[in-house]
Design a protein around this motif. Structure first.
Motif, PDB file in Angstrom:
ATOM      1  N   PRO A 112      -7.647 -33.148   8.569  1.00 55.06           N
ATOM      2  CA  PRO A 112      -6.449 -32.541   8.778  1.00 55.06           C
ATOM      3  C   PRO A 112      -5.322 -33.223   9.453  1.00 55.06           C
ATOM      4  CG  PRO A 112      -8.260 -31.279   9.661  1.00 55.06           C
ATOM      5  CD  PRO A 112      -8.909 -32.549   9.459  1.00 55.06           C
ATOM      6  N   PRO A 113      -4.090 -33.154   8.911  1.00 54.45           N
ATOM      7  CA  PRO A 113      -3.027 -33.920   9.177  1.00 54.45           C
ATOM      8  C   PRO A 113      -2.070 -33.353  10.523  1.00 54.45           C
ATOM      9  CG  PRO A 113      -2.289 -32.453   7.515  1.00 54.45           C
ATOM     10  CD  PRO A 113      -3.606 -32.417   7.905  1.00 54.45           C
ATOM     11  N   ASP A 114      -2.726 -32.157  11.043  1.00 52.24           N
ATOM     12  CA  ASP A 114      -1.913 -31.506  12.005  1.00 52.24           C
ATOM     13  C   ASP A 114      -2.756 -31.350  13.267  1.00 52.24           C
ATOM     14  OD1 ASP A 114      -3.872 -29.735  10.991  1.00 52.24           O
ATOM     15  OD2 ASP A 114      -2.583 -27.860  11.056  1.00 52.24           O
ATOM     16  N   ARG A 115      -3.332 -32.614  13.667  1.00 49.24           N
ATOM     17  CA  ARG A 115      -4.304 -32.497  14.856  1.00 49.24           C
ATOM     18  C   ARG A 115      -3.630 -32.678  16.112  1.00 49.24           C
ATOM     19  NH1 ARG A 115      -8.800 -36.934  12.705  1.00 49.24           N
ATOM     20  NH2 ARG A 115     -10.080 -35.653  11.467  1.00 49.24           N
ATOM     21  N   ARG A 116      -3.887 -32.253  17.260  1.00 42.21           N
ATOM     22  CA  ARG A 116      -3.278 -32.583  18.330  1.00 42.21           C
ATOM     23  C   ARG A 116      -3.211 -34.078  18.900  1.00 42.21           C
ATOM     24  NH1 ARG A 116      -2.577 -28.298  22.220  1.00 42.21           N
ATOM     25  NH2 ARG A 116      -3.283 -26.375  21.383  1.00 42.21           N
ATOM     26  N   TRP A 117      -2.346 -34.478  19.643  1.00 45.26           N
ATOM     27  CA  TRP A 117      -2.310 -35.866  19.920  1.00 45.26           C
ATOM     28  C   TRP A 117      -2.464 -35.909  21.478  1.00 45.26           C
ATOM     29  CZ3 TRP A 117      -2.748 -40.689  18.068  1.00 45.26           C
ATOM     30  CH2 TRP A 117      -2.489 -41.833  18.858  1.00 45.26           C
ATOM     31  N   TYR A 118      -3.712 -36.350  21.925  1.00 46.27           N
ATOM     32  CA  TYR A 118      -4.147 -36.172  23.355  1.00 46.27           C
ATOM     33  C   TYR A 118      -3.667 -34.866  23.929  1.00 46.27           C
ATOM     34  CZ  TYR A 118      -4.819 -41.104  23.369  1.00 46.27           C
ATOM     35  OH  TYR A 118      -5.150 -42.377  23.024  1.00 46.27           O
ATOM     36  N   GLY A 119      -4.104 -33.690  23.040  1.00 46.62           N
ATOM     37  CA  GLY A 119      -3.697 -32.474  23.561  1.00 46.62           C
ATOM     38  C   GLY A 119      -2.454 -31.687  23.326  1.00 46.62           C
ATOM     39  N   ASN A 120      -1.525 -32.613  22.895  1.00 41.56           N
ATOM     40  CA  ASN A 120      -0.092 -32.338  22.665  1.00 41.56           C
ATOM     41  C   ASN A 120      -0.055 -31.497  21.098  1.00 41.56           C
ATOM     42  OD1 ASN A 120       0.937 -32.849  25.442  1.00 41.56           O
ATOM     43  ND2 ASN A 120       0.787 -34.858  24.691  1.00 41.56           N
ATOM     44  N   GLU A 121       0.885 -30.548  21.294  1.00 38.81           N
ATOM     45  CA  GLU A 121       1.032 -29.840  19.913  1.00 38.81           C
ATOM     46  C   GLU A 121       1.716 -30.629  18.710  1.00 38.81           C
ATOM     47  OE1 GLU A 121       2.025 -25.892  19.891  1.00 38.81           O
ATOM     48  OE2 GLU A 121       0.421 -25.348  21.156  1.00 38.81           O
ATOM     49  N   PRO A 122       1.581 -31.017  17.642  1.00 44.73           N
ATOM     50  CA  PRO A 122       2.478 -31.580  16.720  1.00 44.73           C
ATOM     51  C   PRO A 122       3.312 -30.388  16.025  1.00 44.73           C
ATOM     52  CG  PRO A 122       0.447 -31.248  15.471  1.00 44.73           C
ATOM     53  CD  PRO A 122       0.132 -30.764  17.046  1.00 44.73           C
ATOM     54  N   GLU A 123       4.488 -31.229  15.353  1.00 40.12           N
ATOM     55  CA  GLU A 123       5.339 -30.390  14.649  1.00 40.12           C
ATOM     56  C   GLU A 123       5.731 -31.070  13.590  1.00 40.12           C
ATOM     57  OE1 GLU A 123      10.019 -30.750  16.106  1.00 40.12           O
ATOM     58  OE2 GLU A 123       8.504 -29.861  17.836  1.00 40.12           O
ATOM     59  N   VAL A 124       6.064 -30.547  12.466  1.00 43.00           N
ATOM     60  CA  VAL A 124       6.533 -30.828  11.307  1.00 43.00           C
ATOM     61  C   VAL A 124       8.000 -31.537  11.293  1.00 43.00           C
ATOM     62  CG1 VAL A 124       6.903 -30.844   8.550  1.00 43.00           C
ATOM     63  CG2 VAL A 124       4.851 -29.631   9.926  1.00 43.00           C
ATOM     64  N   ILE A 125       8.102 -32.901  11.218  1.00 43.51           N
ATOM     65  CA  ILE A 125       9.563 -33.398  11.200  1.00 43.51           C
ATOM     66  C   ILE A 125      10.147 -33.526   9.634  1.00 43.51           C
ATOM     67  CG2 ILE A 125      10.669 -35.467  11.641  1.00 43.51           C
ATOM     68  CD1 ILE A 125       8.709 -36.095  13.716  1.00 43.51           C
ATOM     69  N   GLY A 126       9.322 -33.915   8.533  1.00 44.41           N
ATOM     70  CA  GLY A 126       9.786 -33.874   7.400  1.00 44.41           C
ATOM     71  C   GLY A 126       8.616 -33.572   6.493  1.00 44.41           C
ATOM     72  N   GLU A 127       9.121 -33.062   5.264  1.00 46.60           N
ATOM     73  CA  GLU A 127       7.954 -32.553   4.260  1.00 46.60           C
ATOM     74  C   GLU A 127       8.912 -32.464   2.804  1.00 46.60           C
ATOM     75  OE1 GLU A 127       5.029 -28.920   4.491  1.00 46.60           O
ATOM     76  OE2 GLU A 127       6.870 -28.268   3.356  1.00 46.60           O
ATOM     77  N   ILE A 128       8.017 -32.879   1.808  1.00 46.70           N
ATOM     78  CA  ILE A 128       8.288 -32.742   0.682  1.00 46.70           C
ATOM     79  C   ILE A 128       7.011 -32.529  -0.312  1.00 46.70           C
ATOM     80  CG2 ILE A 128       8.138 -35.297   0.086  1.00 46.70           C
ATOM     81  CD1 ILE A 128      10.728 -35.091  -1.664  1.00 46.70           C
ATOM     82  N   ARG A 129       7.397 -31.415  -1.580  1.00 51.29           N
ATOM     83  CA  ARG A 129       6.273 -31.202  -2.134  1.00 51.29           C
ATOM     84  C   ARG A 129       6.477 -31.349  -3.479  1.00 51.29           C
ATOM     85  NH1 ARG A 129       3.214 -25.792   0.549  1.00 51.29           N
ATOM     86  NH2 ARG A 129       3.288 -26.455   2.681  1.00 51.29           N
ATOM     87  N   GLY A 130       5.761 -30.950  -4.607  1.00 53.05           N
ATOM     88  CA  GLY A 130       5.918 -31.156  -5.847  1.00 53.05           C
ATOM     89  C   GLY A 130       5.463 -31.960  -6.743  1.00 53.05           C
ATOM     90  N   PRO A 131       5.754 -32.010  -8.138  1.00 52.19           N
ATOM     91  CA  PRO A 131       5.206 -32.780  -9.076  1.00 52.19           C
ATOM     92  C   PRO A 131       5.681 -34.420  -9.011  1.00 52.19           C
ATOM     93  CG  PRO A 131       6.534 -31.462 -10.162  1.00 52.19           C
ATOM     94  CD  PRO A 131       6.266 -30.903  -8.843  1.00 52.19           C
ATOM     95  N   GLU A 132       6.947 -34.650  -8.356  1.00 50.69           N
ATOM     96  CA  GLU A 132       7.528 -35.664  -8.333  1.00 50.69           C
ATOM     97  C   GLU A 132       6.881 -36.554  -7.081  1.00 50.69           C
ATOM     98  OE1 GLU A 132       9.894 -33.340  -5.609  1.00 50.69           O
ATOM     99  OE2 GLU A 132       9.077 -32.977  -7.759  1.00 50.69           O
ATOM    100  N   VAL A 133       6.208 -35.906  -6.369  1.00 45.88           N
ATOM    101  CA  VAL A 133       5.569 -36.496  -5.001  1.00 45.88           C
ATOM    102  C   VAL A 133       4.510 -37.286  -5.303  1.00 45.88           C
ATOM    103  CG1 VAL A 133       4.485 -35.726  -2.797  1.00 45.88           C
ATOM    104  CG2 VAL A 133       6.417 -34.492  -3.553  1.00 45.88           C
ATOM    105  N   GLU A 134       3.643 -37.152  -6.455  1.00 47.92           N
ATOM    106  CA  GLU A 134       2.485 -37.921  -6.767  1.00 47.92           C
ATOM    107  C   GLU A 134       3.065 -39.514  -6.851  1.00 47.92           C
ATOM    108  OE1 GLU A 134      -1.490 -37.922  -7.434  1.00 47.92           O
ATOM    109  OE2 GLU A 134      -0.254 -36.483  -6.953  1.00 47.92           O
ATOM    110  N   GLY A 135       4.187 -39.697  -7.538  1.00 44.50           N
ATOM    111  CA  GLY A 135       4.676 -41.187  -7.604  1.00 44.50           C
ATOM    112  C   GLY A 135       5.079 -41.661  -6.287  1.00 44.50           C
TER     113      GLY A 135
END
Length: 252
Positions: A112-135
């Motif tokens: 899982p990418p959303d694991r805690r870091w030494y107990g601290n909750e992570p948050e998403v800073i950036g994201e991109i999805r879709g067919p162009e992401v494979e490249g």
């Protein structure tokens, strides 16, 4: 003597400004000291897309407060990818103690990418999805292999985990990665002194991550003093403070 007094007064005011944010983190209890790193949680938050039900390719960037008192100043960041129809994510990050163990600070792991870091909750800073992401993932893997500081690590002013994430952002300008001002190390660009901003939408000048300035469409204006960033993002109407992060006074 008058000049010395003025310089001293200015330096004291500047130091107070830089430390106000971290001090607030301490006073509000946002940073804890009672957590032992040996048993601190690294459990997943369960907020990341489930690969079992999400077929599309995804790139996500996460950030979480660093361990112990350092969390008043900085976050630790990492980048995770999932290819089209892949059964799991793969995470790329830089960890200092890994350098001493294995001779490289760069870590590649599954899970899982959303694991805690030494107990601290992570948050998403950036994201991109879709067919162009494979490249883009192909380019990301190539950029990770070419990261120039995998055999170096300095908590401050870098190169560190945030230096790596900023490097990856420059390799993938489609992400338009706007790292928080608490990502100390993002401004370390080695001995080049000038480079594109991590978002790829502007430029920055930096003196070994200790002093510099950034101006970009995505990040806005940031001034780096001793590795701590103060800035203004006019598009999002946000003010950036060391330690505290982003403040959006007009956000509902």
């Amino acid at each position: 003597m008058d000049l010395v007094y003025k310089v001293g007064h200015t330096f004291s005011a500047l130091l107070l400004l830089l430390l106000t944010g971290p001090l607030l983190m301490f006073l509000t209890g946002s940073v804890t000291f009672d957590r032992d790193w040996r048993n601190a949680s690294n459990e997943a938050m369960g907020t990341a897309p489930d690969p079992a039900t999400t077929a599309e390719a995804i790139i996500q960037v996460y950030g979480a407060r660093t361990y112990n008192w350092r969390g008043a100043f900085a976050v630790h960041t990492w980048i995770s990818v999932k290819r089209q129809d892949a059964p799991s994510f793969v995470t790329y990050e830089v960890i200092g103690w890994n350098l001493h163990r294995l001779g490289t600070s760069l870590v590649k792991r599954g899970g899982p990418p959303d694991r805690r870091w030494y107990g601290n909750e992570p948050e998403v800073i950036g994201e991109i999805r879709g067919p162009e992401v494979e490249g883009m993932i192909d380019r990301l893997e190539k950029a990770a292999a070419e990261y120039p500081y995998h055999d170096q690590y300095l908590t401050w002013p870098g190169p560190n985990s945030n230096t790596f994430t900023a490097f990856m952002g420059r390799a993938l300008p489609e992400l338009k990665l706007d790292l928080p001002p608490t990502a100390i190390g993002k401004d370390y660009i080695g001995d080049k002194f000038i480079d594109s901003s991590p978002s790829g939408t502007g430029w920055q000048v930096s003196f070994f991550g200790l002093a510099g300035i950034m101006f970009a469409a995505e990040e806005g204006l940031e001034i780096n003093i001793l590795g701590l960033s103060i800035g203004l993002d006019p598009i999002d109407l946000a003010i950036k403070f060391p330690g505290f992060g982003r403040y959006t006074p007009f956000e509902s």
